[in-house]
Motif scaffolding. Structure first.
Motif, PDB file in Angstrom:
ATOM      1  N   UNK A 205       0.843  -1.189   0.000  1.00 30.19           N
ATOM      2  CA  UNK A 205       0.000   0.000   0.000  1.00 30.19           C
ATOM      3  C   UNK A 205       0.883   1.246   0.000  1.00 30.19           C
ATOM      4  N   UNK A 206       0.364   2.291  -0.622  1.00 31.11           N
ATOM      5  CA  UNK A 206       1.116   3.532  -0.672  1.00 31.11           C
ATOM      6  C   UNK A 206       0.878   4.369   0.586  1.00 31.11           C
ATOM      7  N   UNK A 207       1.683   5.407   0.719  1.00 34.03           N
ATOM      8  CA  UNK A 207       1.508   6.305   1.853  1.00 34.03           C
ATOM      9  C   UNK A 207       0.289   7.208   1.688  1.00 34.03           C
ATOM     10  N   UNK A 208      -0.398   7.120   0.555  1.00 35.06           N
ATOM     11  CA  UNK A 208      -1.626   7.898   0.314  1.00 35.06           C
ATOM     12  C   UNK A 208      -2.883   7.030   0.421  1.00 35.06           C
ATOM     13  N   UNK A 209      -2.733   5.734   0.616  1.00 38.88           N
ATOM     14  CA  UNK A 209      -3.874   4.804   0.637  1.00 38.88           C
ATOM     15  C   UNK A 209      -4.904   5.175   1.702  1.00 38.88           C
ATOM     16  N   UNK A 210      -4.459   5.768   2.795  1.00 40.98           N
ATOM     17  CA  UNK A 210      -5.392   6.128   3.875  1.00 40.98           C
ATOM     18  C   UNK A 210      -6.419   7.176   3.431  1.00 40.98           C
ATOM     19  N   UNK A 211      -6.176   7.853   2.314  1.00 44.43           N
ATOM     20  CA  UNK A 211      -7.121   8.852   1.812  1.00 44.43           C
ATOM     21  C   UNK A 211      -8.325   8.231   1.110  1.00 44.43           C
ATOM     22  N   UNK A 212      -8.184   6.993   0.656  1.00 45.64           N
ATOM     23  CA  UNK A 212      -9.269   6.304  -0.046  1.00 45.64           C
ATOM     24  C   UNK A 212     -10.305   5.773   0.939  1.00 45.64           C
ATOM     25  N   UNK A 213     -11.550   5.936   0.576  1.00 48.01           N
ATOM     26  CA  UNK A 213     -12.653   5.415   1.385  1.00 48.01           C
ATOM     27  C   UNK A 213     -13.573   4.597   0.489  1.00 48.01           C
ATOM     28  N   UNK A 214     -14.362   3.744   1.135  1.00 44.89           N
ATOM     29  CA  UNK A 214     -15.363   2.944   0.426  1.00 44.89           C
ATOM     30  C   UNK A 214     -16.721   3.192   1.065  1.00 44.89           C
ATOM     31  N   UNK A 215     -17.761   2.980   0.279  1.00 46.05           N
ATOM     32  CA  UNK A 215     -19.129   3.041   0.794  1.00 46.05           C
ATOM     33  C   UNK A 215     -19.775   1.687   0.542  1.00 46.05           C
ATOM     34  N   UNK A 216     -20.802   1.393   1.312  1.00 46.19           N
ATOM     35  CA  UNK A 216     -21.518   0.129   1.147  1.00 46.19           C
ATOM     36  C   UNK A 216     -22.269   0.127  -0.187  1.00 46.19           C
ATOM     37  N   UNK A 217     -22.249  -1.002  -0.850  1.00 44.75           N
ATOM     38  CA  UNK A 217     -23.016  -1.195  -2.076  1.00 44.75           C
ATOM     39  C   UNK A 217     -24.441  -1.558  -1.663  1.00 44.75           C
ATOM     40  N   UNK A 218     -25.394  -0.723  -2.026  1.00 51.96           N
ATOM     41  CA  UNK A 218     -26.793  -0.952  -1.646  1.00 51.96           C
ATOM     42  C   UNK A 218     -27.374  -2.212  -2.280  1.00 51.96           C
ATOM     43  N   UNK A 219     -26.808  -2.657  -3.394  1.00 47.54           N
ATOM     44  CA  UNK A 219     -27.322  -3.837  -4.096  1.00 47.54           C
ATOM     45  C   UNK A 219     -26.178  -4.788  -4.451  1.00 47.54           C
ATOM     46  N   UNK A 220     -25.489  -5.364  -3.469  1.00 44.45           N
ATOM     47  CA  UNK A 220     -24.366  -6.251  -3.774  1.00 44.45           C
ATOM     48  C   UNK A 220     -24.788  -7.525  -4.514  1.00 44.45           C
ATOM     49  N   UNK A 221     -26.075  -7.848  -4.485  1.00 47.12           N
ATOM     50  CA  UNK A 221     -26.580  -9.036  -5.164  1.00 47.12           C
ATOM     51  C   UNK A 221     -26.775  -8.808  -6.666  1.00 47.12           C
ATOM     52  N   UNK A 222     -26.746  -7.548  -7.105  1.00 45.39           N
ATOM     53  CA  UNK A 222     -26.962  -7.219  -8.510  1.00 45.39           C
ATOM     54  C   UNK A 222     -25.616  -7.105  -9.229  1.00 45.39           C
ATOM     55  N   UNK A 223     -25.477  -7.783 -10.357  1.00 41.83           N
ATOM     56  CA  UNK A 223     -24.244  -7.701 -11.136  1.00 41.83           C
ATOM     57  C   UNK A 223     -24.074  -6.270 -11.633  1.00 41.83           C
ATOM     58  N   UNK A 224     -23.003  -5.628 -11.173  1.00 38.99           N
ATOM     59  CA  UNK A 224     -22.760  -4.220 -11.495  1.00 38.99           C
ATOM     60  C   UNK A 224     -21.284  -4.003 -11.774  1.00 38.99           C
ATOM     61  N   UNK A 225     -20.980  -3.417 -12.927  1.00 40.23           N
ATOM     62  CA  UNK A 225     -19.618  -3.029 -13.255  1.00 40.23           C
ATOM     63  C   UNK A 225     -19.504  -1.527 -13.044  1.00 40.23           C
ATOM     64  N   UNK A 226     -18.424  -1.122 -12.397  1.00 37.95           N
ATOM     65  CA  UNK A 226     -18.213   0.286 -12.070  1.00 37.95           C
ATOM     66  C   UNK A 226     -16.986   0.786 -12.829  1.00 37.95           C
ATOM     67  N   UNK A 227     -17.101   1.993 -13.347  1.00 43.61           N
ATOM     68  CA  UNK A 227     -15.987   2.624 -14.052  1.00 43.61           C
ATOM     69  C   UNK A 227     -15.919   4.084 -13.606  1.00 43.61           C
ATOM     70  N   UNK A 228     -14.790   4.455 -13.016  1.00 44.82           N
ATOM     71  CA  UNK A 228     -14.532   5.839 -12.617  1.00 44.82           C
ATOM     72  C   UNK A 228     -13.584   6.429 -13.654  1.00 44.82           C
ATOM     73  N   UNK A 229     -13.935   7.551 -14.250  1.00 45.40           N
ATOM     74  CA  UNK A 229     -13.051   8.230 -15.193  1.00 45.40           C
ATOM     75  C   UNK A 229     -12.606   9.526 -14.525  1.00 45.40           C
ATOM     76  N   UNK A 230     -11.329   9.558 -14.165  1.00 49.02           N
ATOM     77  CA  UNK A 230     -10.775  10.718 -13.461  1.00 49.02           C
ATOM     78  C   UNK A 230      -9.942  11.557 -14.413  1.00 49.02           C
ATOM     79  N   UNK A 231     -10.175  12.849 -14.410  1.00 51.98           N
ATOM     80  CA  UNK A 231      -9.360  13.773 -15.190  1.00 51.98           C
ATOM     81  C   UNK A 231      -8.159  14.113 -14.319  1.00 51.98           C
ATOM     82  N   UNK A 232      -6.973  13.750 -14.790  1.00 52.33           N
ATOM     83  CA  UNK A 232      -5.783  13.869 -13.971  1.00 52.33           C
ATOM     84  C   UNK A 232      -5.319  15.307 -13.815  1.00 52.33           C
ATOM     85  N   UNK A 233      -4.920  15.656 -12.594  1.00 48.98           N
ATOM     86  CA  UNK A 233      -4.308  16.971 -12.393  1.00 48.98           C
ATOM     87  C   UNK A 233      -2.846  16.928 -12.844  1.00 48.98           C
TER      88      UNK A 233
END
Length: 126
Positions: A1-29
């Motif tokens: 893990x990096x020294x910045x990993x502590x900044x990342x957080x997760x939230x509960x998936x309201x529908x973990x039983x549903x097949x869901x693919x997630x894609x985050x598109x971040x514009x890099x600074x």
């Protein structure tokens, strides 16, 4: 893990039983104050199959901003590998990171793909 990993957080998936693919598109600074790279328009895409948790959007932005001027994670390849690994460790499953990067003072771009997997758990103590 990096020294910045502590900044990342997760939230509960309201529908973990549903097949869901997630894609985050971040514009890099601009990550490097000296070279001003990457150029505007460069992106980092994170992809994963949703399970119990999802990456939290605001913390993901803060996490990426934490690499601006980073003294160790300096090249784009290492940056993409680090992000994939930190996200996979947090979520507990595979995360793919793909960067589409344009550079100043170069006539080329770069596409980098890294697949992060969570670190194995240590063996149980008897």
């Amino acid at each position: 893990m990096s020294d910045r990993a502590h900044l990342l957080r997760a939230i509960a998936n309201a529908r973990p039983d549903m097949e869901t693919d997630v894609e985050h598109v971040l514009h890099l600074p601009e990550l490097c104050p000296m070279t001003k790279n990457p150029k505007p328009g460069s992106t980092l895409t994170l992809r994963y199959r949703a399970q119990a948790q999802l990456l939290e959007l605001f913390s993901l932005d803060a996490y990426i901003d934490g690499f601006v001027g980073h003294p160790v994670v300096r090249d784009m390849e290492f940056f993409v590998q680090t992000v994939a690994e930190d996200a996979a460790h947090l979520l507990g499953h595979e995360v793919e990171a793909v960067a589409d990067v344009q550079f100043n003072r170069l006539r080329q771009g770069q596409r980098i793909r890294a697949v992060g997997r969570p670190a194995p758990l240590p063996p149980a103590q008897p």
